[in-house]
Scaffold this motif. Sequence first.
Motif, PDB file in Angstrom:
ATOM      1  N   CYS A 195     -46.355 -34.784 -38.614  1.00  0.00           N
ATOM      2  CA  CYS A 195     -47.727 -34.294 -38.704  1.00  0.00           C
ATOM      3  C   CYS A 195     -48.141 -34.178 -40.164  1.00  0.00           C
ATOM      4  N   THR A 196     -49.192 -34.890 -40.540  1.00  0.00           N
ATOM      5  CA  THR A 196     -49.654 -34.865 -41.926  1.00  0.00           C
ATOM      6  C   THR A 196     -51.150 -34.623 -42.059  1.00  0.00           C
ATOM      7  N   ASP A 197     -51.893 -34.646 -40.950  1.00  0.00           N
ATOM      8  CA  ASP A 197     -53.341 -34.439 -41.063  1.00  0.00           C
ATOM      9  C   ASP A 197     -53.840 -33.572 -39.917  1.00  0.00           C
ATOM     10  N   LEU A 198     -55.064 -33.088 -40.075  1.00  0.00           N
ATOM     11  CA  LEU A 198     -55.614 -32.101 -39.152  1.00  0.00           C
ATOM     12  C   LEU A 198     -55.849 -32.637 -37.752  1.00  0.00           C
ATOM     13  N   SER A 199     -56.006 -33.937 -37.607  1.00  0.00           N
ATOM     14  CA  SER A 199     -56.270 -34.499 -36.282  1.00  0.00           C
ATOM     15  C   SER A 199     -55.124 -34.219 -35.316  1.00  0.00           C
ATOM     16  N   ASP A 200     -53.920 -33.992 -35.868  1.00  0.00           N
ATOM     17  CA  ASP A 200     -52.756 -33.751 -35.011  1.00  0.00           C
ATOM     18  C   ASP A 200     -52.721 -32.333 -34.448  1.00  0.00           C
ATOM     19  N   ILE A 201     -53.486 -31.406 -35.050  1.00  0.00           N
ATOM     20  CA  ILE A 201     -53.438 -30.017 -34.608  1.00  0.00           C
ATOM     21  C   ILE A 201     -53.877 -29.883 -33.156  1.00  0.00           C
ATOM     22  N   GLU A 202     -54.852 -30.669 -32.748  1.00  0.00           N
ATOM     23  CA  GLU A 202     -55.413 -30.552 -31.407  1.00  0.00           C
ATOM     24  C   GLU A 202     -54.519 -31.174 -30.334  1.00  0.00           C
ATOM     25  N   ASN A 203     -53.495 -31.896 -30.757  1.00  0.00           N
ATOM     26  CA  ASN A 203     -52.675 -32.637 -29.791  1.00  0.00           C
ATOM     27  C   ASN A 203     -51.226 -32.177 -29.866  1.00  0.00           C
TER      28      ASN A 203
ATOM     29  N   ALA B   1     -42.271 -26.711 -23.524  1.00  0.00           N
ATOM     30  CA  ALA B   1     -42.819 -26.108 -24.737  1.00  0.00           C
ATOM     31  C   ALA B   1     -43.876 -27.032 -25.312  1.00  0.00           C
ATOM     32  N   ALA B   2     -44.972 -26.437 -25.742  1.00  0.00           N
ATOM     33  CA  ALA B   2     -46.014 -27.181 -26.452  1.00  0.00           C
ATOM     34  C   ALA B   2     -45.839 -26.892 -27.943  1.00  0.00           C
ATOM     35  N   ILE B   3     -45.518 -27.942 -28.711  1.00  0.00           N
ATOM     36  CA  ILE B   3     -45.257 -27.786 -30.143  1.00  0.00           C
ATOM     37  C   ILE B   3     -46.510 -28.189 -30.921  1.00  0.00           C
ATOM     38  N   TYR B   4     -47.040 -27.229 -31.691  1.00  0.00           N
ATOM     39  CA  TYR B   4     -48.212 -27.468 -32.532  1.00  0.00           C
ATOM     40  C   TYR B   4     -47.773 -27.439 -33.984  1.00  0.00           C
ATOM     41  N   GLN B   5     -48.231 -28.433 -34.760  1.00  0.00           N
ATOM     42  CA  GLN B   5     -47.850 -28.498 -36.175  1.00  0.00           C
ATOM     43  C   GLN B   5     -49.093 -28.413 -37.057  1.00  0.00           C
TER      44      GLN B   5
ATOM     45  N   GLU C 296     -57.259 -22.378 -28.437  1.00  0.00           N
ATOM     46  CA  GLU C 296     -58.200 -22.963 -27.483  1.00  0.00           C
ATOM     47  C   GLU C 296     -57.542 -24.104 -26.711  1.00  0.00           C
ATOM     48  N   ASN C 297     -56.780 -24.939 -27.423  1.00  0.00           N
ATOM     49  CA  ASN C 297     -56.114 -26.064 -26.769  1.00  0.00           C
ATOM     50  C   ASN C 297     -54.975 -25.612 -25.861  1.00  0.00           C
ATOM     51  N   HIS C 298     -54.350 -24.495 -26.211  1.00  0.00           N
ATOM     52  CA  HIS C 298     -53.192 -24.055 -25.410  1.00  0.00           C
ATOM     53  C   HIS C 298     -53.613 -23.510 -24.048  1.00  0.00           C
ATOM     54  N   LYS C 299     -54.883 -23.270 -23.873  1.00  0.00           N
ATOM     55  CA  LYS C 299     -55.357 -22.845 -22.552  1.00  0.00           C
ATOM     56  C   LYS C 299     -55.059 -23.909 -21.497  1.00  0.00           C
ATOM     57  N   ASN C 300     -54.900 -25.153 -21.943  1.00  0.00           N
ATOM     58  CA  ASN C 300     -54.575 -26.257 -21.019  1.00  0.00           C
ATOM     59  C   ASN C 300     -53.072 -26.390 -20.801  1.00  0.00           C
ATOM     60  N   ASN C 301     -52.287 -25.578 -21.537  1.00  0.00           N
ATOM     61  CA  ASN C 301     -50.821 -25.704 -21.463  1.00  0.00           C
ATOM     62  C   ASN C 301     -50.163 -24.331 -21.309  1.00  0.00           C
TER      63      ASN C 301
ATOM     64  N   ILE D 101     -45.304 -22.958 -29.409  1.00  0.00           N
ATOM     65  CA  ILE D 101     -44.535 -22.955 -30.654  1.00  0.00           C
ATOM     66  C   ILE D 101     -45.375 -23.596 -31.750  1.00  0.00           C
ATOM     67  N   VAL D 102     -45.475 -22.904 -32.881  1.00  0.00           N
ATOM     68  CA  VAL D 102     -46.251 -23.407 -34.010  1.00  0.00           C
ATOM     69  C   VAL D 102     -45.329 -23.598 -35.208  1.00  0.00           C
ATOM     70  N   CYS D 103     -45.480 -24.727 -35.895  1.00  0.00           N
ATOM     71  CA  CYS D 103     -44.792 -24.978 -37.162  1.00  0.00           C
ATOM     72  C   CYS D 103     -45.863 -25.056 -38.246  1.00  0.00           C
ATOM     73  N   ALA D 104     -45.673 -24.336 -39.355  1.00  0.00           N
ATOM     74  CA  ALA D 104     -46.684 -24.316 -40.410  1.00  0.00           C
ATOM     75  C   ALA D 104     -46.017 -24.118 -41.764  1.00  0.00           C
ATOM     76  N   HIS D 105     -46.750 -24.532 -42.805  1.00  0.00           N
ATOM     77  CA  HIS D 105     -46.248 -24.422 -44.179  1.00  0.00           C
ATOM     78  C   HIS D 105     -47.244 -23.582 -44.967  1.00  0.00           C
ATOM     79  N   LEU D 106     -46.871 -22.329 -45.232  1.00  0.00           N
ATOM     80  CA  LEU D 106     -47.818 -21.401 -45.856  1.00  0.00           C
ATOM     81  C   LEU D 106     -47.073 -20.233 -46.491  1.00  0.00           C
ATOM     82  N   PHE D 107     -47.834 -19.429 -47.232  1.00  0.00           N
ATOM     83  CA  PHE D 107     -47.314 -18.252 -47.921  1.00  0.00           C
ATOM     84  C   PHE D 107     -47.737 -17.035 -47.096  1.00  0.00           C
TER      85      PHE D 107
END
Length: 398
Positions: free
Chosen positions: A112-120, A133-137, A165-170, A176-182
């Motif tokens: 995952c490198t761009d925002l378009s992947d967040i919704e899928n 498990a639904a994995i969101y990056q 909002e998208n997880h309402k379908n799953n 599960i969320v993976c993120a890179h942040l402080f």
Amino acid sequence: MHFLQTSDWHLGRLLFNTSLLDDQKEILNQIIFQIAAASQEGNEYDALLIPGDIYDRANPPKEAMTVLSDFLTELSNKFPKLNVFILSGNHDDAKLLYFAKDFFRKANIHICTDLSDIENPVIIESSKTNEKAAIYQIPYLEAYSFADLRRQQELYEKATEIIKENHKNNEDCFSIVCAHLFAIKSIVNDAERSSVGPAEEVDTTLFEDFDYTALGHIHSYQPCGKKNNIFYSGSPLKFNPDNKDKENKFLLDITLTKNQKPEVKKIPLIAPHKITTITGSFADYFGKNSKDSLIEPYKNDYIIFICTDDVLPDSPMQNLKTVFPFIKSFRMEERAKGQNNNSAEERIARQNIIEEFESKPENLFNKFLEDINAKIQDKELETKEKELFLQYIKKEQE
């Protein structure tokens, strides 16, 4: 369901201009060993989570890219059913990681490198329990990744809003969320500040409604938030020569069970070489008066030596290398201004050096070569370098 978490590999990292790739390859071998061990015990991992900073810089050396390629190839060959999740961190070039991501997906490697992947989200299913498990990056978000949003808090509010909002379908799946942040209130030592960079802090309450959040960016293991479902694994290697940083390094073993808090276990990683800063007298570590008790515990370490002597020893790096084969740096201890340098003898000595330099600047060039133990085989090159040095000095004097 069963997951393994690691992050912040920083492949291609240098320590005092020396590559750490051999150490990093050893760490990746330990990750493969852990995945194999779990498989042999009948407790296979459903996914490997790697939330960012795969490389140390946007333009990594080709050797670092080869290390990642070899790792993913071996992983895919040995564990074809294992899902691998990789996202871009602030040190990564998103376009570089994006390359061939559709091809990698066929091998269960999800990049995952761009925002378009967040919704899928990627939906994975456990072969043992049939749970899903639904994995969101979420890749590292920069200002205006979303139009009109600049601050990190605003950006991640928007990203998590989209995911919820998208997880309402799953809803039958673990979220599960993976993120890179402080994350706010994260513990960061002084040496790590340069790696953290300019990122603003993000409130982890944004992620508390998810079943589990795997974070990257901070190099030390730590839980975040109040619900015990948000974790940094930390980097697998210590990268900074800071003796205050005594932390061990880990992989995280995560088990998710319906209607229960995540069970998170730390799996220790063994660094091929520790980074140790030694402050002391040169004679304690080299020569007839050296002390084995000070040397033996650190024979296999990457050494940063800070010499407390008043006079620079002869050929310090060359001599200390016979004692510490992996020494990386030598320098004289910085003294407080005016400390130990006010005696009449030392003032006279300094004045003599200044006068000698002003009358014969070539002596400074020769003294420099002597102090760093430089042995230039090409005498013609040495002559040209000295001529350039003298030209520069003359220009400065004029």
